[in-house]
Motif scaffolding. Structure first.
Motif, PDB file in Angstrom:
ATOM      1  N   ALA A 139       5.369  64.787  -6.160  1.00 18.29           N
ATOM      2  CA  ALA A 139       5.689  64.137  -7.186  1.00 18.29           C
ATOM      3  C   ALA A 139       7.217  63.962  -8.015  1.00 18.29           C
ATOM      4  O   ALA A 139       7.553  64.870  -7.364  1.00 18.29           O
ATOM      5  CB  ALA A 139       4.382  64.365  -8.330  1.00 18.29           C
ATOM      6  N   ALA A 141       9.603  64.027 -10.982  1.00 13.12           N
ATOM      7  CA  ALA A 141       9.320  63.050 -12.864  1.00 13.12           C
ATOM      8  C   ALA A 141      11.101  63.287 -12.583  1.00 13.12           C
ATOM      9  O   ALA A 141      12.110  63.602 -12.978  1.00 13.12           O
ATOM     10  CB  ALA A 141       9.979  64.978 -13.188  1.00 13.12           C
ATOM     11  N   SER A 145      12.527  59.549 -17.570  1.00  8.68           N
ATOM     12  CA  SER A 145      11.405  60.000 -17.479  1.00  8.68           C
ATOM     13  C   SER A 145      11.172  60.210 -19.631  1.00  8.68           C
ATOM     14  O   SER A 145      12.051  60.202 -20.265  1.00  8.68           O
ATOM     15  CB  SER A 145      10.452  61.281 -17.213  1.00  8.68           C
ATOM     16  N   CYS A 188       5.881  64.396 -15.263  1.00 14.38           N
ATOM     17  CA  CYS A 188       4.499  64.153 -14.558  1.00 14.38           C
ATOM     18  C   CYS A 188       3.587  63.479 -15.248  1.00 14.38           C
ATOM     19  O   CYS A 188       3.214  62.682 -15.331  1.00 14.38           O
ATOM     20  CB  CYS A 188       4.305  64.588 -13.367  1.00 14.38           C
ATOM     21  N   PRO A 194      -0.384  58.887 -14.769  1.00  9.52           N
ATOM     22  CA  PRO A 194      -0.553  60.165 -14.655  1.00  9.52           C
ATOM     23  C   PRO A 194      -2.194  60.064 -13.835  1.00  9.52           C
ATOM     24  O   PRO A 194      -3.447  59.572 -14.367  1.00  9.52           O
ATOM     25  CB  PRO A 194      -0.194  60.839 -15.282  1.00  9.52           C
TER      26      PRO A 194
END
Length: 304
Positions: A139, A141, A145, A188, A194
């Motif tokens: 994943a 980030a 974000s 995340c 998510p």
């Protein structure tokens, strides 16, 4: 003046999981690179992060494909091998041996057009699967974000500690690496869509149910009761929980009870009978049966 007692919030599931599994940061490492370079890293049973402090690079995994990273981006990597490179078409060399041989946790390849930090969370061999199965294999980030400010601030502090010769710098860097990893997990979980266990934690209804389970694992939870606590019908709650977490609610309760029991026994903190009661089993025989079915071994307290 009479003061009412402060309410005790339900236990944060992520903190509970990290504490029970005795998750600890590995020594963070720093990479400076310029020109053409490509480093390959093997699959390891630990949660890892790769953060870009300066410049751009590419990361490639079997599950995430190729992604271009820029300053402020942080990747979370689970059970997968991966490659970081200036150009994904370049043949990669063994990055682990290069970093291990560099000394002082820092490697320089030609210059500092790109600066990256890497680290991870080490777990016992027996416990690693519990956490890694909960989290995404890969994943990102991104620096854009909603939690970018927190990630950027911790990343800057970590980079500073890794480039200064101050007493305690290694200890501070290890703690900051842990904070960075948690901030990346938060980022995340707060993304647009998510998924998985992180997504369930961020979900207002499922997050409440998970927090209650982790706050009192020995409680005789039922699907109906958890659904009521989440403000949902039993069927809707069960379907949503299973879809996001990857297993039905009571299967999750059972698996976490056994994971916590195994950790307690490995640390030699209590007898088998005491551990069975602490995690919600009415009898030692029922606990032993569930433990054997989950781990293919008999529950035993570790020797002192």
């Amino acid at each position: 003046m009479s003061l009412s007692p402060a309410s005790t919030p339900a236990l944060d599931p992520l903190s509970d999981v990290l504490a029970v599994l005795d998750a600890r940061a590995t020594r963070p490492q720093r990479l400076e690179a310029d020109g053409d370079w490509a480093l390959a890293f093997p699959l390891r049973d630990r949660l890892k992060f790769v953060a870009v402090v300066k410049g751009v690079c590419w990361i490639e995994t079997l599950v995430g494909g190729r992604q271009r990273l820029s300053a402020g981006d942080v990747c979370l990597i689970g059970r997968t091998a991966y490659t970081v490179a200036s150009n994904p078409e370049l043949p990669a060399v063994d990055g682990l041996s290069l970093l291990d041989g560099a000394g002082q946790g820092s490697l320089r390849l030609g210059g500092e057009a790109t600066v990256m930090l890497g680290g991870g969370i080490a777990l016992s061999r027996a416990s690693a699967g519990v956490l890694l199965d909960m989290l995404p294999v890969f994943a990102v980030a991104p620096s854009a974000s909603v939690r970018a400010a927190s990630v950027t601030a911790v990343l800057a502090l970590l980079d500073t500690e890794m480039t200064r010769a101050e007493m305690g710098a290694g200890a501070v860097a290890a703690r900051l690496a842990e904070v960075l990893l948690v901030e990346a997990l938060r980022a995340c979980a707060s993304g647009e869509a998510p998924a998985g266990w992180l997504g369930a934690l961020a979900d207002l209804r499922l997050g409440r149910a998970l927090a209650l389970v982790h706050s009192d694992i020995a409680e005789p939870w039922t699907v109906a009761r958890l659904a009521a606590e989440a403000g949902m019908s039993r069927s809707a709650f069960s379907a949503r929980f299973t879809r996001m977490v990857g297993q039905p609610p009571l299967a999750y309760v059972r698996s976490w009870r056994l994971a916590r029991a195994r950790a307690l026994l490995d640390r030699g903190e209590a007898s088998v009978g005491s551990v069975a009661m602490r995690v919600g089993y009415a009898s030692q025989s029922a606990f032993g049966h569930a433990f054997r079915r989950a781990f293919a071994t008999t529950p035993r307290r570790a020797p002192d």
